[in-house]
Design an enzyme around this catalytic site. Structure first.
Site, PDB file in Angstrom:
ATOM      1  N   ASN A   1       0.862  -1.194   0.000  1.00  0.00           N
ATOM      2  CA  ASN A   1       0.000   0.000   0.000  1.00  0.00           C
ATOM      3  C   ASN A   1       0.890   1.233   0.000  1.00  0.00           C
ATOM      4  O   ASN A   1       2.000   1.201   0.535  1.00  0.00           O
ATOM      5  CB  ASN A   1      -0.878   0.001   1.251  1.00  0.00           C
TER       6      ASN A   1
ATOM      7  N   HIS B   1       0.834   5.114   1.375  1.00  0.00           N
ATOM      8  CA  HIS B   1       0.078   5.937   2.328  1.00  0.00           C
ATOM      9  C   HIS B   1       0.720   7.328   2.385  1.00  0.00           C
ATOM     10  O   HIS B   1       1.954   7.438   2.510  1.00  0.00           O
ATOM     11  CB  HIS B   1       0.108   5.272   3.710  1.00  0.00           C
TER      12      HIS B   1
ATOM     13  N   SER C   1       4.709   6.630   2.709  1.00  0.00           N
ATOM     14  CA  SER C   1       5.244   5.323   3.106  1.00  0.00           C
ATOM     15  C   SER C   1       4.669   4.247   2.189  1.00  0.00           C
ATOM     16  O   SER C   1       3.453   4.211   1.973  1.00  0.00           O
ATOM     17  CB  SER C   1       4.800   4.972   4.535  1.00  0.00           C
TER      18      SER C   1
ATOM     19  N   ASP D   1      -2.987   0.475   8.198  1.00  0.00           N
ATOM     20  CA  ASP D   1      -1.708   1.149   7.919  1.00  0.00           C
ATOM     21  C   ASP D   1      -0.627   0.792   8.945  1.00  0.00           C
ATOM     22  O   ASP D   1       0.204   1.625   9.310  1.00  0.00           O
ATOM     23  CB  ASP D   1      -1.906   2.683   7.868  1.00  0.00           C
TER      24      ASP D   1
HETATM   25  C1  GAR Z   1      -2.650   8.954  -2.810  1.00  0.00           C
HETATM   26  O1  GAR Z   1      -2.222  10.129  -2.151  1.00  0.00           O
HETATM   27  C2  GAR Z   1      -2.497   7.761  -1.886  1.00  0.00           C
HETATM   28  O2  GAR Z   1      -1.368   7.822  -1.069  1.00  0.00           O
HETATM   29  C3  GAR Z   1      -3.750   7.887  -1.065  1.00  0.00           C
HETATM   30  O3  GAR Z   1      -4.746   8.242  -1.992  1.00  0.00           O
HETATM   31  C4  GAR Z   1      -4.151   8.973  -3.056  1.00  0.00           C
HETATM   32  C5  GAR Z   1      -4.529   8.283  -4.332  1.00  0.00           C
HETATM   33  O4  GAR Z   1      -4.104   9.016  -5.427  1.00  0.00           O
HETATM   34  N1  GAR Z   1      -4.075   6.659  -0.420  1.00  0.00           N
HETATM   35  C6  GAR Z   1      -4.611   6.583   0.790  1.00  0.00           C
HETATM   36  O5  GAR Z   1      -4.888   7.562   1.446  1.00  0.00           O
HETATM   37  C7  GAR Z   1      -4.856   5.165   1.278  1.00  0.00           C
HETATM   38  N2  GAR Z   1      -5.384   5.182   2.597  1.00  0.00           N
HETATM   39  P1  GAR Z   1      -4.099   8.368  -6.887  1.00  0.00           P
HETATM   40  O6  GAR Z   1      -5.466   7.701  -7.099  1.00  0.00           O
HETATM   41  O7  GAR Z   1      -3.919   9.579  -7.785  1.00  0.00           O
HETATM   42  O8  GAR Z   1      -2.967   7.397  -6.966  1.00  0.00           O
END
Ligand code: GAR
Length: 218
Positions: free
Chosen positions: A107, A109, A136, A145
């Site tokens: 994942n 995060h 991370s 997480d």
């Molecule tokens: C990213 O910032 C990722 O780290 C976060 O969602 C966004 C997705 O962006 N993920 C989380 O918060 C997971 N809990 P993307 O769809 O443009 O890759």
């Protein structure tokens, strides 16, 4: 070469970064399937553009989340994936799913875990007043997480940052560390002992960061 299954829910910029790194031949991976729990996710359009198979899974079509996750496991297994990458996948996975792929789910995060797990963490970091945040890549375990950390990148938090400006700064780093973390797995360089992840033949990082800078020592 490693076979990937990628789970998405939203815009899919991390998916795009993985695709771009594969296209640039810097990531030795093949994306076998992209799965979204959100039928409107732009990430699905991105996958289709590269003729990557896609699948939409909606919990409302199943009697329970466990049943939905069992279906997800079958689909991923039928595509012979070696590693699953959650890329902005905004739904918790049930233990049945996680146990089906032990130490094989990653994942990304947008915070420096274990600080700020959960959602809207860029906002939480700004409001808390931390001087650094970051992102991370971690292995997914049954907590939220909490799994072993593979790579982290640090960014400064500026005094005038908003949730949006910090999220943008962090996202740029996400796009660098996620493909790199996957490449470590593709190269078979990842060892996990207790909860510590070690990357074989990785150079030691030296140096410190301070924010604001320390000026009183020369
Ligand atoms: C990213 O910032 C990722 O780290 C976060 O969602 C966004 C997705 O962006 N993920 C989380 O918060 C997971 N809990 P993307 O769809 O443009 O890759």
């Amino acid at each position: 070469m490693i076979n990937l299954g990628i789970l998405v829910s939203g815009s899919g910029t991390n998916l795009q970064a993985i695709i771009d790194t594969i296209e640039a031949k810097r990531l030795d991976a093949k994306i076998k399937i992209v799965i979204s729990n959100n039928p409107d996710a732009f990430a699905i359009e991105r996958a289709k553009k590269y003729h990557i198979p896609t699948f939409i899974i909606q919990d409302s079509h199943f009697p329970s989340r466990e049943e939905s996750d069992k279906h997800l496991v079958e689909i991923l297994k039928s595509h012979s994936v070696d590693l699953i990458a959650l890329a902005g996948f905004m739904r918790l996975l049930t233990p049945a799913f996680i146990r089906a792929f032990p130490l094989k789910i990653l994942n990304i995060h947008p915070a420096l875990l274990p600080a700020f797990p959960g959602l809207r963490v860029q906002k939480k970091a700004v409001e808390y007043g931390v001087k650094f945040s970051g992102c991370s890549v971690h292995i997914v375990d049954e907590g939220v997480d909490t799994g072993p950390i593979v790579i982290q990148a640090v960014v400064p938090v500026h005094e005038n940052d908003t949730e949006k400006t910090l999220a943008e700064r962090i996202l740029k780093e996400e796009h660098r560390i996620y493909p790199q973390a996957i490449q470590f797995f593709a190269e078979n360089r990842v060892e996990i002992k207790d909860r510590k992840v070690m990357i074989k033949d990785s150079p030691k990082v030296e140096g410190v960061l301070e924010n604001p800078p320390v000026k009183i020592f020369k």
